[in-house]
Structures are given as structure tokens and as C-alpha cells.
Write a protein that holds these residues in place. Structure first.
Motif, PDB file in Angstrom:
ATOM      1  N   PRO A   1      25.511  14.247 -22.057  1.00  0.00           N
ATOM      2  CA  PRO A   1      25.017  12.898 -22.334  1.00  0.00           C
ATOM      3  C   PRO A   1      24.327  12.861 -23.698  1.00  0.00           C
ATOM      4  O   PRO A   1      23.644  13.810 -24.072  1.00  0.00           O
ATOM      5  N   SER A   2      24.523  11.755 -24.445  1.00  0.00           N
ATOM      6  CA  SER A   2      23.907  11.686 -25.764  1.00  0.00           C
ATOM      7  C   SER A   2      22.442  11.297 -25.640  1.00  0.00           C
ATOM      8  O   SER A   2      22.064  10.453 -24.836  1.00  0.00           O
ATOM      9  N   GLU A   3      21.622  11.945 -26.459  1.00  0.00           N
ATOM     10  CA  GLU A   3      20.193  11.655 -26.483  1.00  0.00           C
ATOM     11  C   GLU A   3      19.878  10.847 -27.732  1.00  0.00           C
ATOM     12  O   GLU A   3      20.721  10.700 -28.618  1.00  0.00           O
ATOM     13  N   TRP A   4      18.622  10.378 -27.841  1.00  0.00           N
ATOM     14  CA  TRP A   4      18.258   9.609 -29.021  1.00  0.00           C
ATOM     15  C   TRP A   4      18.384  10.442 -30.283  1.00  0.00           C
ATOM     16  O   TRP A   4      18.706   9.924 -31.346  1.00  0.00           O
TER      17      TRP A   4
ATOM     18  N   THR B   1       9.965  -3.463 -46.300  1.00  0.00           N
ATOM     19  CA  THR B   1      11.172  -3.954 -45.622  1.00  0.00           C
ATOM     20  C   THR B   1      12.424  -3.615 -46.434  1.00  0.00           C
ATOM     21  O   THR B   1      13.455  -3.220 -45.872  1.00  0.00           O
TER      22      THR B   1
ATOM     23  N   LEU C   1      13.141   0.008 -46.025  1.00  0.00           N
ATOM     24  CA  LEU C   1      13.634   0.217 -44.650  1.00  0.00           C
ATOM     25  C   LEU C   1      15.102  -0.207 -44.532  1.00  0.00           C
ATOM     26  O   LEU C   1      15.921   0.485 -43.908  1.00  0.00           O
TER      27      LEU C   1
END
Lengths: 41, 311
Positions: free
Chosen positions: B16-19, B56, B59
Motif C-alpha cells: 500500500p502506498s504511504e504519504w 504563496t 509555494l
């Protein structure tokens, strides 16, 4: 699926959900700050 | 040589993929350089931007780079599986469905452009969109598998961040941000070819037509030196046109001269089987430091001497 695999799946899903929650909260804070910056500017 | 990385069969997912896997999709190490040069472009630009909007903008540059990186890994999953350096990434490692990587990349890319446009300005957003498309489509899908000049033209993708940072502040394009673009554009080939010289077997195995694989070592080494000499001249151009002051000028002369000096042994030598490629590794390491130091000098010049002319 073995119990170990189920546990790994659950752990991964929980981690993703927490990360997504943090990202959404950060976005809310960012949009709030942007709105204030725009109003002030 | 033409090898296309077609996103046909998804790698079979076993874990399963994690963050962390989603984070790895954004190529965080590449992103650090992108964020740094974008921030430097923003800080060196004449004028003022609200700190929140400046944050921003940076980002959005980071999110856009992350989205482009995810799309790159989605498209190249098959190629990545064939190279030692990339075989453990989330897709070839079997930790994520291919469509998830694609959707994540698209979502990040679209969000970064929209937020940049709505919060900062639309010219910066358009350039950001162009940079994402340039990396994900022009470089990844079109150039990389087709031509040994992939790095030369594809290097443009990584050259956009300071231009975007600058435009985020000023709202228009002048010579200075174009020169910052040109510096990274000319820096990319010697940086990547130095890497390609010591991971040559990996690229050859994956069928990617990097210059050392197609044209051979001698031609690659000559071109590394040629680009370094052009980079020397381009790095001084902001000083010549009066866009920056002496801090940047002196730093550019010293840093670029050392860059050329490190390229000379790389250009003159030939490596044999089992060579540890020390000069090439040293050049690659220095090339990263070079870009950080040059852009830091640009910002220091602006903050200390207060120039930052809109040349």
C-alpha cells in the motif's frame, strides 16, 4: 490478504488520511492569509 | 536510438502506498534547487511583494515542480524500473498504482497554476504552466527518449523558477530574469552530463540516448567544457548590463572560473573500465554548489547593495 498485510494497509491509509487532513488545514490557513493580504494591499 | 516509455501496463502493486510515496513522487531533492532559485528570483527582483503573497508564489513554484516530477515518474515508470538509481521509486517499487501518480501530478500542477494566478499574478501563472508542460511533455515525453540533446533543450524546464519568482514581484519580463533563465539553461548540460558520465551504464541499460551513450565520452567531455565557457560569459551578463552590483560580479567571476577549471580535467581525460570517475563526481558536486552560491550572491547583492535594477 494476510493479517500483516491488512495491518500494513490500515497503517498506510491512516497515514495518508492524516497527511491529507494536514494539507487541507494548511490550505485553509493559506487562503485565509491570502485574503487578508489582498484586502490589506 | 528511440525508446519510448509508454504508460501501458501499470506496475503490479504489492504494497500500500504511504504519504511518503506521494512525497517521493514530487522529487524533493530536485525541488529544493527549484525552490531556492525561485526564491532568489523573487528576492532579487526590484519592487515589493506582500510576504504572504511572496510565500504563496514560492509555494506554487514548488507545487508545480512537484506536479511535473510526479507526471515524469508516471510516464517513465518502465524506464525507472531498469535503472538502479530509480528502481526503488514508488511506481517501479510496486507501492503505487500508476493512475494515482498521474492524477496526483495533474492535481498538483493545476492547483499550483490556479493559486498562482488568483493570489499573485496571471503572467507568473502562465509561465508556471508553460514550465510544467515543458518538463512533463516537451522534455519527458518528447525529447528525452528521442535525442541526445534532451538535456540541452529540456534544461529550459529547470530554468523557469527564477523567472517566475521575478515576474511574481514585478508582473512583467525584463532582461534580468531572462538572463537568470539563461544561466540555469547553460548550467544544466555540464551538470547532467557530468552525472551521465558516471552513471552511463544505467542510462544505456534503460535505452535513454544520453550524450555519452550516443556520441561517446570524448564528445561529451568536450561539450561539458564548451558549455562551461559559455556559462562563464552568461553568468557575468547581469553585471555587464548593470542589473547587479560588485558582490554578484566578483562571486560570478570566481565561481564560474572554478567551474571551468574543474571542467578542464574532465574534458582532457579518458576513463577506462573500473575508473572511479573522481573528476566527474567532483564536477557534479561542485555544479550544485555553484548554482546555490551564484544565486545566493545575487540576493546578497540586492539586499546589501540595494541594486536590483529592472535592467
Amino acid at each position: 490478504m494476510t493479517p500483516e498485510e491488512q495491518e500494513a494497509l490500515k497503517r498506510a491509509r491512516r497515514g495518508r488520511n492524516v497527511a491529507l487532513g494536514l494539507v487541507l488545514a494548511a490550505l485553509v490557513a493559506l487562503f485565509y492569509a491570502i485574503t487578508w493580504a489582498k484586502i490589506a494591499g | 536510438m528511440t525508446v519510448l516509455a509508454m504508460p501501458t501496463a501499470a506496475a503490479s502493486t504489492t504494497l500500500p502506498s504511504e504519504w511518503r510515496d506521494y512525497f517521493a513522487l514530487t522529487k524533493p531533492r530536485v525541488m529544493s534547487l527549484v525552490v531556492f532559485t525561485g526564491l532568489c528570483g523573487l528576492l532579487a527582483a526590484p519592487g515589493h511583494i506582500n510576504p504572504v503573497l511572496g510565500f504563496t508564489a514560492v509555494l506554487c513554484i514548488a507545487l508545480g515542480a512537484g506536479g511535473a516530477g510526479a507526471l515524469n515518474q508516471w510516464w517513465e515508470a518502465d524506464l525507472d524500473a531498469r535503472m538502479k538509481r530509480t528502481a526503488k521509486r514508488p511506481l517501479p517499487g510496486g507501492r503505487m498504482e500508476r493512475t494515482n501518480a498521474r492524477d496526483f501530478g495533474i492535481a498538483l500542477s493545476v492547483a499550483s497554476v490556479l493559486i498562482m494566478g488568483l493570489a499573485v499574478n496571471w503572467l507568473a501563472a502562465i509561465i508556471l504552466a508553460i514550465s510544467i508542460l515543458y518538463y512533463a511533455v516537451v522534455y519527458t515525453i518528447w525529447l528525452k527518449p528521442r535525442t541526445p540533446q534532451n538535456i540541452v533543450i529540456g534544461g529550459g524546464a529547470g530554468a523557469f523558477p527564477p523567472l517566475i519568482g521575478w515576474v511574481a514581484v514585478t508582473g512583467h519580463i525584463t532582461w534580468m530574469p531572462v538572463l537568470l533563465f539563461a544561466i540555469i539553461f547553460m548550467w544544466t548540460p555540464p551538470h547532467f552530463w557530468a552525472l551521465a558520465l558516471f552513471v552511463q551504464s544505467d542510462y544505456a541499460k534503460a535505452g535513454i540516448p544520453m550524450l555519452p551513450v550516443v556520441a561517446g565520452q570524448a564528445a561529451t567531455r568536450r561539450q561539458i567544457l564548451a558549455y562551461a565557457i559559455v556559462l562563464f560569459a552568461v553568468s557575468l551578463a547581469p553585471w555587464w548590463i548593470g542589473g547587479v552590483g560588485a558582490i554578484y560580479g566578483v562571486a560570478a567571476v570566481a565561481l564560474s572560473a572554478l567551474f571551468v577549471a574543474l571542467c578542464i580535467p574532465v574534458a582532457l581525460r579518458r576513463s577506462a573500465e573500473g575508473d572511479r570517475m573522481k573528476p566527474e563526481k567532483r564536477l557534479f558536486g561542485y555544479s550544485v554548489l555553484y548554482l546555490f552560491a551564484l544565486f545566493a550572491a545575487l540576493v546578497a547583492d540586492r539586499l546589501i547593495l540595494g541594486q536590483g535594477l529592472a535592467a
